[in-house]
Design an enzyme around this catalytic site. Sequence first.
Site, PDB file in Angstrom:
ATOM      1  N   GLU A  22      17.753  55.923  22.754  1.00  0.00           N
ATOM      2  CA  GLU A  22      19.251  55.974  23.122  1.00  0.00           C
ATOM      3  C   GLU A  22      19.425  55.857  24.722  1.00  0.00           C
ATOM      4  O   GLU A  22      19.824  55.047  25.407  1.00  0.00           O
ATOM      5  CB  GLU A  22      20.174  57.024  22.882  1.00  0.00           C
ATOM      6  CG  GLU A  22      21.506  56.994  23.198  1.00  0.00           C
ATOM      7  CD  GLU A  22      22.130  55.726  22.794  1.00  0.00           C
ATOM      8  OE1 GLU A  22      22.656  54.862  23.553  1.00  0.00           O
ATOM      9  OE2 GLU A  22      22.648  55.753  21.743  1.00  0.00           O
ATOM     10  N   ASP A  54      20.519  52.729  27.014  1.00  0.00           N
ATOM     11  CA  ASP A  54      21.398  52.860  28.295  1.00  0.00           C
ATOM     12  C   ASP A  54      20.887  52.506  29.540  1.00  0.00           C
ATOM     13  O   ASP A  54      21.403  51.468  30.216  1.00  0.00           O
ATOM     14  CB  ASP A  54      21.723  54.265  28.232  1.00  0.00           C
ATOM     15  CG  ASP A  54      22.682  54.508  27.136  1.00  0.00           C
ATOM     16  OD1 ASP A  54      22.974  53.738  26.141  1.00  0.00           O
ATOM     17  OD2 ASP A  54      23.025  55.811  26.780  1.00  0.00           O
ATOM     18  N   ASP A 114      29.570  53.095  15.317  1.00  0.00           N
ATOM     19  CA  ASP A 114      28.785  52.367  14.399  1.00  0.00           C
ATOM     20  C   ASP A 114      29.391  52.512  12.991  1.00  0.00           C
ATOM     21  O   ASP A 114      28.659  52.291  11.939  1.00  0.00           O
ATOM     22  CB  ASP A 114      27.362  52.393  14.369  1.00  0.00           C
ATOM     23  CG  ASP A 114      26.794  52.058  16.027  1.00  0.00           C
ATOM     24  OD1 ASP A 114      27.637  51.763  16.594  1.00  0.00           O
ATOM     25  OD2 ASP A 114      25.700  52.535  16.252  1.00  0.00           O
ATOM     26  N   SER A 174      26.147  51.571  21.136  1.00  0.00           N
ATOM     27  CA  SER A 174      25.229  52.034  22.187  1.00  0.00           C
ATOM     28  C   SER A 174      24.883  51.194  23.008  1.00  0.00           C
ATOM     29  O   SER A 174      24.406  51.377  24.202  1.00  0.00           O
ATOM     30  CB  SER A 174      23.974  52.989  21.768  1.00  0.00           C
ATOM     31  OG  SER A 174      24.499  54.342  21.175  1.00  0.00           O
ATOM     32  N   ASP A 210      37.276  35.401  23.541  1.00  0.00           N
ATOM     33  CA  ASP A 210      38.171  35.936  22.371  1.00  0.00           C
ATOM     34  C   ASP A 210      37.279  36.080  21.049  1.00  0.00           C
ATOM     35  O   ASP A 210      36.733  35.140  20.636  1.00  0.00           O
ATOM     36  CB  ASP A 210      39.541  35.070  22.373  1.00  0.00           C
ATOM     37  CG  ASP A 210      40.362  36.020  21.288  1.00  0.00           C
ATOM     38  OD1 ASP A 210      40.275  37.118  20.718  1.00  0.00           O
ATOM     39  OD2 ASP A 210      41.525  34.917  20.826  1.00  0.00           O
ATOM     40  N   ILE A 211      37.318  37.198  20.472  1.00  0.00           N
ATOM     41  CA  ILE A 211      36.503  37.429  19.137  1.00  0.00           C
ATOM     42  C   ILE A 211      37.714  37.194  18.007  1.00  0.00           C
ATOM     43  O   ILE A 211      38.723  38.085  18.059  1.00  0.00           O
ATOM     44  CB  ILE A 211      35.966  38.721  19.121  1.00  0.00           C
ATOM     45  CG1 ILE A 211      35.054  39.085  20.168  1.00  0.00           C
ATOM     46  CG2 ILE A 211      35.000  38.839  17.713  1.00  0.00           C
ATOM     47  CD1 ILE A 211      33.977  38.214  20.855  1.00  0.00           C
ATOM     48  N   GLY A 235      43.419  36.603  20.176  1.00  0.00           N
ATOM     49  CA  GLY A 235      44.276  37.649  21.038  1.00  0.00           C
ATOM     50  C   GLY A 235      43.506  39.097  20.913  1.00  0.00           C
ATOM     51  O   GLY A 235      42.574  39.186  20.307  1.00  0.00           O
ATOM     52  N   ASP A 270      43.011  42.726  19.458  1.00  0.00           N
ATOM     53  CA  ASP A 270      43.151  43.236  18.105  1.00  0.00           C
ATOM     54  C   ASP A 270      42.378  44.729  18.296  1.00  0.00           C
ATOM     55  O   ASP A 270      41.495  44.965  19.232  1.00  0.00           O
ATOM     56  CB  ASP A 270      42.462  42.307  17.176  1.00  0.00           C
ATOM     57  CG  ASP A 270      41.033  41.956  17.480  1.00  0.00           C
ATOM     58  OD1 ASP A 270      40.153  42.795  17.549  1.00  0.00           O
ATOM     59  OD2 ASP A 270      41.136  40.665  17.652  1.00  0.00           O
TER      60      ASP A 270
END
Length: 533
Positions: free
Chosen positions: A275, A279, A362, A463, A500-501, A514, A516
């Site tokens: 982890e 990072d 997750d 992460s 935009d996803i 837009g 969400d």
Amino acid sequence: MQMKKSSLCVALVAALGVMTCAQATAGTPWKTTATHAHELAATATAADLADASTPVHIEVVMKLQNRSTLDDFIAASHNPNSAAYHTKLSASDTVAMFSPSAAQVQAVVDHLSKAGFSHITVAPNRMLISADGNAGAAQTAFATRLIKAHDAEGRDAYANIDDAKVPAELADSVLSVVGLQTVSHAHTMLKPADRVGTNATTGVTGHNPTTFPTIYNAGSTPTASTITVGIISDGDMTQPLKDLTSFTTANGLPAVNTQVVVVGTPGTDTSGTPEWDLDSQDIVGMSGGVAKLMFYAANSLSNSALTAAYNQAVSDNQARVINVSLGECETSAHSDGSMAADDQIFALGVSQGQTFSVSTGDSGSNECSKAPRGTTPSYPASSPYVVAVSGTTLTTGTGNSWAGETLWSKAGGSPSTVEPKPSWQTQGGGTTRDVADVAMDADPNSGSIIIVNGSNAQYGGTSLAAPLFAATWARMLAGHSTLGFAAPHLYQVATNSYHDITSGSNGGETATTGWDYASGFGSTIVTNLNSNL
């Protein structure tokens, strides 16, 4: 239920020889804090009581003074029409204006000492009082009983089955007592890929951290070479530092100026090495380099240890962006008082211009259980004083060009059940905080190829998303020195700041055109975000 409590009281007095149950009843001059009984109280029996000698480490969390003034200042500092716009407080300012008095702190210290706690230390900003004791001392100090339990990983734990109380004369000073339960705690938000460099023919493949600036179009945006970035971590940082050196050497990058700030007793855990590698290496890769990388190393992922780590980062006020690739069910954090504690710590950070970049989790839309499906987010991502970063599946083309993103199916994102909606959050519905704010790459199959324990490994999870955003905001700070807390700006910039996803689901929420819940505004287009700020 009352009979069960009575039998527990009798057993406690007989077994532990501490304060009588009558001392903790509603008719006595004790006041309840924000730390409430753990959910295990409903099934507890006298046989479950923890031994009086069971070790307990706590953080007594003091109440901010002039809280309404702090909230007003935060709002004004992000209001272009206010004289306080872009104003940031120093650490000494926040202590002078909002910390409890030395006398208030000393009264709590005296109470803890009298109850049998030792190694009592006060944080520099006087917001936390750390102490070591046992179940008997906890009963005496806070009128709460502890039972034996296990956490989700099967490790020995304990939990309080009464609300934590303090004498009435301390009620105006003490907010909560974090550490009276160790059943519920934060966990890391990373996922390993099946193998390094998966599915290259589909455009979904692993990426060296140094390629993310190209993928997200950093262009000529300044690097973060003037910005200090923090990482909330735990345990022994020896290997992550070695792996970071290997990463910079392998990629021809300058050595990173690092500092490990040990918070509390030094931890020896090394299980989090992947982890902290994820990072640190992705912050360095995405940022183009930082002035300093500070690891705030808690001695565990318990709520009490993390509260102390958050407070240290805010009290130090050196890191302008702090990454948190951790989280837990927000219901648990709300119940044990750590949400109340951490929110006011994060609020102080916001007043100082700091940004905590936090993984949304997750576990899809419901961090709190696997079934039935619900919509409860992870904390601290749901705090109104942080940036919540969800995750995507990233597709790339020739030359690491961005080709598309969809919502990663396991990415966290859903409305908070308890946190209020901040004034700057102009999207979503209802009166509670909406998660997420933005999203970045998180799918392990399109994840990051990093060095772990000296060898290449590929990881994703939110992460990865959180440090990618942390590094992005560090670059924004390098180019715009007056900027502070990121979240309000993210809701004010032009929509061309984002990819935009628009497709994918996390089980309870769906990515749409837009903003969400699942993906927020989407992933950042770094050059556009920089020019729109």
